[in-house]
Write a protein that holds these residues in place. Sequence first.
Motif, short mmCIF file in Angstrom:
data_model
loop_
_atom_site.label_atom_id
_atom_site.label_comp_id
_atom_site.label_asym_id
_atom_site.label_seq_id
_atom_site.Cartn_x
_atom_site.Cartn_y
_atom_site.Cartn_z
N SER A 79 17.58 -78.31 70.92
CA SER A 79 18.44 -78.07 69.82
C SER A 79 19.62 -79.20 70.01
N VAL A 80 20.19 -79.21 68.83
CA VAL A 80 21.34 -80.11 68.69
C VAL A 80 22.45 -79.73 69.59
N GLY A 81 23.15 -80.37 70.38
CA GLY A 81 24.55 -80.11 71.14
C GLY A 81 23.55 -79.71 72.72
N SER A 82 22.49 -79.33 73.03
CA SER A 82 22.11 -78.93 74.22
C SER A 82 21.43 -80.02 75.15
N LEU A 83 21.49 -81.20 74.37
CA LEU A 83 20.79 -82.45 75.40
C LEU A 83 21.74 -82.70 76.76
N PRO A 84 22.95 -82.74 76.65
CA PRO A 84 23.48 -83.00 77.97
C PRO A 84 23.21 -82.05 78.87
N THR A 85 23.24 -80.43 78.62
CA THR A 85 22.95 -79.76 79.55
C THR A 85 21.25 -79.92 80.08
N ARG A 86 20.51 -80.07 79.21
CA ARG A 86 19.12 -80.50 79.44
C ARG A 86 18.85 -81.53 80.40
N ILE A 87 19.61 -82.99 80.22
CA ILE A 87 19.60 -83.81 81.09
C ILE A 87 19.94 -83.44 82.40
N SER A 88 21.21 -82.71 82.35
CA SER A 88 21.70 -82.33 83.69
C SER A 88 20.84 -81.56 84.53
N THR A 89 20.34 -80.65 83.96
CA THR A 89 19.36 -79.95 84.87
C THR A 89 17.92 -80.73 85.27
N ILE A 90 17.61 -81.63 84.41
CA ILE A 90 16.44 -82.37 85.00
C ILE A 90 17.04 -83.42 86.24
N ALA A 91 18.25 -83.92 85.92
CA ALA A 91 18.83 -84.74 87.02
C ALA A 91 18.77 -83.95 88.37
N GLU A 92 19.37 -82.68 88.11
CA GLU A 92 19.74 -81.80 89.35
C GLU A 92 18.36 -81.51 90.17
N THR A 93 17.50 -81.01 89.25
CA THR A 93 16.38 -80.44 90.02
C THR A 93 15.30 -81.56 90.30
N GLY A 94 15.17 -83.03 89.61
CA GLY A 94 14.46 -83.90 89.89
C GLY A 94 12.95 -83.53 89.25
N SER A 95 13.06 -82.77 88.25
CA SER A 95 11.73 -82.43 87.68
C SER A 95 12.07 -82.33 85.95
N HIS A 308 35.18 -99.06 63.94
CA HIS A 308 34.10 -97.86 63.88
C HIS A 308 34.11 -97.54 65.28
N LEU A 309 33.39 -96.21 65.51
CA LEU A 309 33.26 -95.64 66.59
C LEU A 309 31.51 -96.03 66.78
N LEU A 310 31.27 -96.28 68.03
CA LEU A 310 29.97 -96.44 68.43
C LEU A 310 29.27 -95.16 68.85
N ASN A 311 28.62 -94.57 68.09
CA ASN A 311 27.61 -93.33 68.48
C ASN A 311 26.45 -93.77 68.77
N ASP A 312 25.93 -94.33 69.86
CA ASP A 312 24.91 -94.71 70.24
C ASP A 312 23.73 -93.80 70.91
N ILE A 313 22.36 -94.06 70.34
CA ILE A 313 21.36 -93.17 70.89
C ILE A 313 20.21 -94.07 71.60
N SER A 314 19.93 -93.94 72.99
CA SER A 314 19.22 -94.72 73.89
C SER A 314 18.22 -94.14 74.45
N HIS A 315 17.36 -94.68 75.29
CA HIS A 315 16.37 -94.14 76.00
C HIS A 315 16.49 -94.45 77.50
N SER A 316 16.22 -93.61 78.30
CA SER A 316 16.26 -93.98 79.62
C SER A 316 15.13 -93.36 80.58
N ILE A 317 14.88 -94.02 81.49
CA ILE A 317 13.64 -93.36 82.27
C ILE A 317 14.18 -92.84 83.82
N PHE A 318 13.98 -91.56 84.02
CA PHE A 318 14.36 -90.88 85.17
C PHE A 318 13.63 -91.77 86.52
N ASN A 319 14.67 -92.00 87.33
CA ASN A 319 14.05 -93.04 88.61
C ASN A 319 13.34 -91.87 89.63
N PHE A 320 13.08 -90.96 89.28
CA PHE A 320 12.43 -89.83 90.36
C PHE A 320 11.23 -89.42 89.61
#
Length: 433
Positions: A79-95, A308-320
């Motif tokens: 959902s909109v606004g929940s992305l940072p939390t989701r990424i944080s959880t994945i980064a912390e758990t490694g899965s 103008h403000l840069l409001n960039d969207i990008s894609h990253s690959i988790f190193n684990f």
Amino acid sequence: MTGPATDHATTRRGFLKLAAAGTAAATLSRPNPAGAEGKTITILHESSFIKPFDEYVTNTLAPAYEKATGIKVNYEVTSVGSLPTRISTIAETGSGADISMNGLLQVIQFSNKYLDVDDIASDVGKAQGGWYDAGKEAVVVDGKWKAIPFANIGQLMNWRTDWFAEVGVKKFPETWDELYEVGKKLKAKDHPFGFELGHGFGDNHGWLYPLLWSYGGAEVAADGKTVTIDSDETARAVDFCRKFFKDTMLDDALGWTDVSNNKAWMAEQISCTNNAESILWFAKREFPDIGKVTDQAMNPAGPKGRFHLLNDISHSIFNFSPVKEEARAFMRWLMDPKQLGGWYAVADSYYQPLLHGYDNAPMWKVEPRNLPYRDALANAHLPGWPAPASRQMAESVAKYVVVDMFAKACSGTSTKDVIKDAAAQLKDIYRSA
């Protein structure tokens, strides 16, 4: 979307012509690692305001990739606004997901969890006209590409052409001072402006950082260490913002978040605001009479230029990720014009490509009123500019240092005091830089 279905088909065909014109397909389409067939790649994305955008991955891109490679692509939407939390959880758990979409700050915050993708970025750039400088600004951390830029979601001026015409204005004002004079007249006619000054995540930053820069102000110097917010230039920007709010706006804009100005626009309470393309897109679909009199323009210029403000969207690959090599191959495939162009096309130009190869793509002909979003990329920057992206910059944004500086001034606090408070916060944040 905003026109007949044939518009989108034509747009996609135009992108396929782009693909055929170059050598991108040969450059980007590399085979998957041996034994890749039967594996699954999960890509995490924040839900798009433009529904066909997500559907295109699920219904078109994912099946096409599985058919071509035998690898299943799981497109997971949060959902909109929940992305940072989701990424944080994945980064912390490694899965979890193997690839993640990033919003404004995530590349900086999680760069140590992301693969270097310099080779992919270099190949994509060479094949498709080169990257905008703004695209690099958002994803290069300590000299390494930690994400592949996808697009910008620009924040520009939306204005009511019919109400502006009532005060004799048929072209959007070029400068902040000119916009202020128009705003006073419109507020007197009960058509005030409405610009977010609360703790949202886009529409506040979208005009306040550009306003600060246009007067020559900046939080931090280009060295990324020296706090420079306490300056005559900043003071002039703050003084302007205070009178701009008082003389042109609805009072309750002080507490607005990102949904507030959209609601006010559709309720015909405001005549000008700063927003993404979504106001026009939604108005044309749900409030066609409002859509007919809605136009879009680049931000006004100040004494030091237009920004103008840069409001960039990008894609990253988790190193684990257990399938990181397969994920790298998928990212190359996804960034091929045949796939990438079709994905852009279903959203008209809500997502502005950060590759010059799309500067004159057919998507820009679907709705000419969206063209300022393309042109704004030439002077778009991350918050904190001219300093490079950093953890400190992300902290400053998260703590609303610049937003609150302006908002407190609009609430009546003196210019000297709001700048002093902002400088103290920034010095504390950048002490470790």
